[in-house]
Design an enzyme around this catalytic site. Structure first.
Site, PDB file in Angstrom:
ATOM      1  N   CYS A  62       0.862  -1.183   0.000  1.00 43.45           N
ATOM      2  CA  CYS A  62       0.000   0.000   0.000  1.00 43.45           C
ATOM      3  C   CYS A  62       0.898   1.233   0.000  1.00 43.45           C
ATOM      4  O   CYS A  62       2.111   1.119  -0.155  1.00 43.45           O
ATOM      5  CB  CYS A  62      -0.950  -0.005   1.193  1.00 43.45           C
ATOM      6  N   THR A  63       0.335   2.399   0.185  1.00 44.22           N
ATOM      7  CA  THR A  63       1.103   3.639   0.055  1.00 44.22           C
ATOM      8  C   THR A  63       2.257   3.740   1.048  1.00 44.22           C
ATOM      9  O   THR A  63       3.411   3.919   0.676  1.00 44.22           O
ATOM     10  CB  THR A  63       0.182   4.861   0.217  1.00 44.22           C
TER      11      THR A  63
END
Length: 323
Positions: free
Chosen positions: A177-178
């Site tokens: 994810c980010t």
């Protein structure tokens, strides 16, 4: 003008007194001129903030004075202008909302994989690679061969797993994810569902883009970020995307060339789905922003909460917002 330091930080840690932490944290950030959002919950802390080098260092020092957060993870990038309008410290049930009771990385978590080892892992044909972000994030960039769960919120991830993955068939799962927080919590959920080998990218995409040279990278596109930069590229350089105010989705140069794109009002994605009333309301807000900008005033920031209240009332009373 010195660059603004943008710090993304989080830590899953038991904070039974999280409500008591809010006032001091907010006061420190305001005193230092820091802007952004921090979330506090019993399961930990999460957020992205921006400020001067000295201000961000002061915040990290403040947090690390608490023995529970002495090793809090944070990643830095830089911006030429302040990417946030105001400072918020919010109290939440979860610092990242999965919506499944009892899931806690503080109790059970997958195997962390450093950026330097990530390429080898996801190049293994036996590994299922999953992007745990939302669909609009996936659309502008992801890792080569990654699966898009086609979710619009993280709450939908458990349903994706239930319908598409099987512990008996999918022996190895790698997620990203980010900044690392969503895939870390997702790994805890996956282990609870019976998956045995669950891996997640330590530090998230941001750490990977910061660490891995572009010529060695398996990342394709740009990485969406939740601030005015919209997206970043390798080396955490600001990307080429803008953002539609109306639907909040990233928009490309091609989108902005469309007849359905009106700055601050609509883009090709939302134009046909927007009512005339909503378009008029957004147009009025954009007009007020431009007036404030010409006067050298801040339309959004300290007055944002007041505007939000007026906006909600206007929806109830069927009138256009006034500022």
């Amino acid at each position: 003008m010195p660059q603004i330091v943008v710090a993304a930080l989080y830590k899953f840690v038991s904070l039974p007194d999280y409500q008591e932490l809010q006032p001091g944290l907010l006061a420190l950030c305001n005193a230092q001129g820091i802007k952004g959002t921090l979330l506090l919950a019993e399961e930990g802390i999460n957020g992205t903030v921006a400020g001067s080098r000295a201000a961000i260092d002061a915040l990290l020092t403040y947090l690390r004075q608490d023995s529970r957060m002495v090793d809090i993870d944070h990643k830095e990038s830089f911006a030429d202008e302040m990417p946030f309008y105001r400072m918020k410290v919010r109290l939440k049930k979860e610092i990242v909302t999965l919506g499944v009771p009892g899931i806690s990385p503080n109790k059970k978590v997958g195997t962390y994989v450093k950026p330097e080892d990530w390429n080898t892992l996801i190049s293994d044909p036996d590994v299922v690679v999953i992007d745990t972000r939302n669909n609009y994030e996936y659309e502008i960039g992801t890792f080569k061969g990654a699966i898009d769960p086609a979710t619009t919120t993280f709450r939908q991830f458990p349903e994706f797993v239930r319908k598409n993955l099987d512990p008996a068939k999918n022996k190895k799962v790698a997620m990203f994810c980010t900044g690392g927080i969503r895939c870390e919590k997702a790994s805890s959920y996956m282990l609870e569902q019976g998956f045995k080998e669950v891996y997640h990218l330590q530090g998230g995409i941001l750490k990977y883009l910061e660490t891995i040279p572009e010529e060695e990278s398996l990342w394709e596109g740009e990485c969406f970020v939740f601030d005015q930069r919209v997206a970043v590229k390798h080396g955490l350089q600001v990307g080429d995307y803008d953002q539609c105010f109306a639907c909040r989705h990233p928009i490309s140069a091609a989108d902005m060339a469309s007849s359905k794109y009106v700055k601050g009002i609509s883009c090709p994605r939302c134009y046909d789905r927007m009512s005339a009333e909503k378009r008029a309301r957004i147009a009025e807000r954009q007009r007020q922003i431009e007036i404030a900008r010409q006067r050298g005033e801040e339309h959004i920031g300290d007055n944002a909460r007041q505007y939000s209240l007026i906006h909600k009332l206007s929806k109830t009373k069927k009138i256009l917002p006034k500022t």
